[in-house]
Design a protein around this motif. Structure first.
Motif, short mmCIF file in Angstrom:
data_model
loop_
_atom_site.label_atom_id
_atom_site.label_comp_id
_atom_site.label_asym_id
_atom_site.label_seq_id
_atom_site.Cartn_x
_atom_site.Cartn_y
_atom_site.Cartn_z
N GLN A 153 -31.23 13.93 4.89
CA GLN A 153 -31.36 14.63 6.16
C GLN A 153 -30.06 15.34 6.50
O GLN A 153 -28.98 14.88 6.17
CB GLN A 153 -31.68 13.64 7.29
N VAL A 154 -30.19 16.47 7.16
CA VAL A 154 -29.05 17.22 7.66
C VAL A 154 -29.25 17.40 9.16
O VAL A 154 -30.34 17.81 9.60
CB VAL A 154 -28.93 18.59 6.98
N GLN A 155 -28.24 17.07 9.93
CA GLN A 155 -28.30 17.29 11.37
C GLN A 155 -27.43 18.50 11.71
O GLN A 155 -26.30 18.63 11.21
CB GLN A 155 -27.78 16.07 12.13
N LEU A 156 -27.97 19.38 12.55
CA LEU A 156 -27.28 20.62 12.92
C LEU A 156 -27.17 20.69 14.44
O LEU A 156 -28.17 20.48 15.14
CB LEU A 156 -28.06 21.83 12.40
N VAL A 157 -25.97 20.98 14.91
CA VAL A 157 -25.75 21.07 16.36
C VAL A 157 -25.03 22.38 16.67
O VAL A 157 -23.88 22.58 16.23
CB VAL A 157 -24.93 19.88 16.88
N PHE B 198 -22.67 19.64 2.84
CA PHE B 198 -22.84 20.96 3.45
C PHE B 198 -22.94 22.06 2.40
O PHE B 198 -23.72 23.01 2.54
CB PHE B 198 -21.65 21.20 4.39
N THR B 199 -22.18 21.92 1.33
CA THR B 199 -22.16 22.97 0.32
C THR B 199 -23.44 23.02 -0.51
O THR B 199 -23.60 23.92 -1.33
CB THR B 199 -20.94 22.82 -0.60
N ASN B 200 -24.34 22.09 -0.31
CA ASN B 200 -25.62 22.15 -1.02
C ASN B 200 -26.56 23.19 -0.42
O ASN B 200 -27.61 23.47 -0.99
CB ASN B 200 -26.32 20.79 -0.98
N TYR B 201 -26.18 23.75 0.73
CA TYR B 201 -27.13 24.52 1.51
C TYR B 201 -26.62 25.93 1.82
O TYR B 201 -25.47 26.13 2.19
CB TYR B 201 -27.43 23.81 2.83
N GLY C 253 -29.09 36.37 10.22
CA GLY C 253 -28.18 36.51 9.08
C GLY C 253 -28.13 35.24 8.27
O GLY C 253 -28.49 34.17 8.75
N ILE C 254 -27.66 35.37 7.03
CA ILE C 254 -27.58 34.23 6.13
C ILE C 254 -26.28 34.32 5.34
O ILE C 254 -25.77 35.42 5.09
CB ILE C 254 -28.79 34.18 5.16
N ILE C 255 -25.75 33.16 4.97
CA ILE C 255 -24.57 33.09 4.12
C ILE C 255 -24.84 32.06 3.04
O ILE C 255 -25.38 30.98 3.33
CB ILE C 255 -23.31 32.77 4.95
N THR C 256 -24.48 32.39 1.82
CA THR C 256 -24.70 31.46 0.72
C THR C 256 -23.70 30.31 0.76
O THR C 256 -22.73 30.33 1.53
CB THR C 256 -24.62 32.19 -0.62
N TRP C 257 -23.91 29.33 -0.10
CA TRP C 257 -23.17 28.07 0.00
C TRP C 257 -21.66 28.27 -0.14
O TRP C 257 -20.87 27.54 0.47
CB TRP C 257 -23.66 27.09 -1.07
N ASN C 258 -21.24 29.26 -0.94
CA ASN C 258 -19.81 29.47 -1.20
C ASN C 258 -19.27 30.70 -0.49
O ASN C 258 -18.19 31.17 -0.83
CB ASN C 258 -19.57 29.59 -2.70
N SER C 259 -20.02 31.21 0.48
CA SER C 259 -19.65 32.43 1.22
C SER C 259 -19.61 33.66 0.32
O SER C 259 -19.06 34.69 0.71
CB SER C 259 -18.29 32.27 1.92
N SER D 140 -31.86 24.43 0.97
CA SER D 140 -31.33 24.26 -0.38
C SER D 140 -31.77 25.46 -1.21
O SER D 140 -32.70 26.17 -0.84
CB SER D 140 -31.81 22.95 -0.98
N GLY D 141 -31.09 25.71 -2.31
CA GLY D 141 -31.43 26.86 -3.13
C GLY D 141 -30.42 27.97 -2.99
O GLY D 141 -29.63 28.01 -2.04
#
Length: 124
Positions: A1-5, A29-32, A49-55, A100-101
């Motif tokens: 599980q991931v919690q986001l605030v 965090f870096t899995n996502y 907008g979206i950002i990949t795991w490694n920016s 993920s992905g």
């Protein structure tokens, strides 16, 4: 599980700026890949907008391109959305989301985890 605030929303005049934050806890965090969506009253949830795991890659909706910047600090498990030149039509509840992905996805059902949202109101 991931919690986001999420945090950082508020009331701002048109032309102003806000920075939203989203702190993640739980799994690595870096899995996502991380994204921002928004939802105005009576409207469907909309990709921002979206950002990949490694920016390494970012992608924005046309409506915010050139005004909004998404970034992440993996050491702090935190996602950001810098919003400049705000317009009344940017008024919405803003949500961060994780998936993920490694592919860029812009539809809500592709995301596994969601925050509770933070309200952004832009007055004219």
């Amino acid at each position: 599980q991931v919690q986001l605030v999420e945090s950082g929303g508020g009331l701002v005049q048109a032309g102003g700026s806000l920075r939203l934050s989203c702190v993640a806890s739980g799994r690595t965090f870096t899995n996502y890949a991380m994204a921002w969506f928004r939802q105005a009253p009576g409207k469907e949830r909309e990709f921002v907008g979206i950002i990949t795991w490694n920016s390494g890659s970012t992608y924005y909706a046309d409506s915010v391109k050139g005004r909004f910047t998404i970034s992440r600090d993996n050491a702090k498990n935190t996602l950001y959305l810098q919003m400049n030149s705000l317009k009344p039509e940017d008024t919405a509840v803003y949500y961060c989301a994780a998936r993920s992905g490694r592919t860029i996805q812009v539809v809500p059902h592709q995301y596994d985890y969601w925050g509770q949202g933070t309200q952004v109101t832009v007055s004219s």
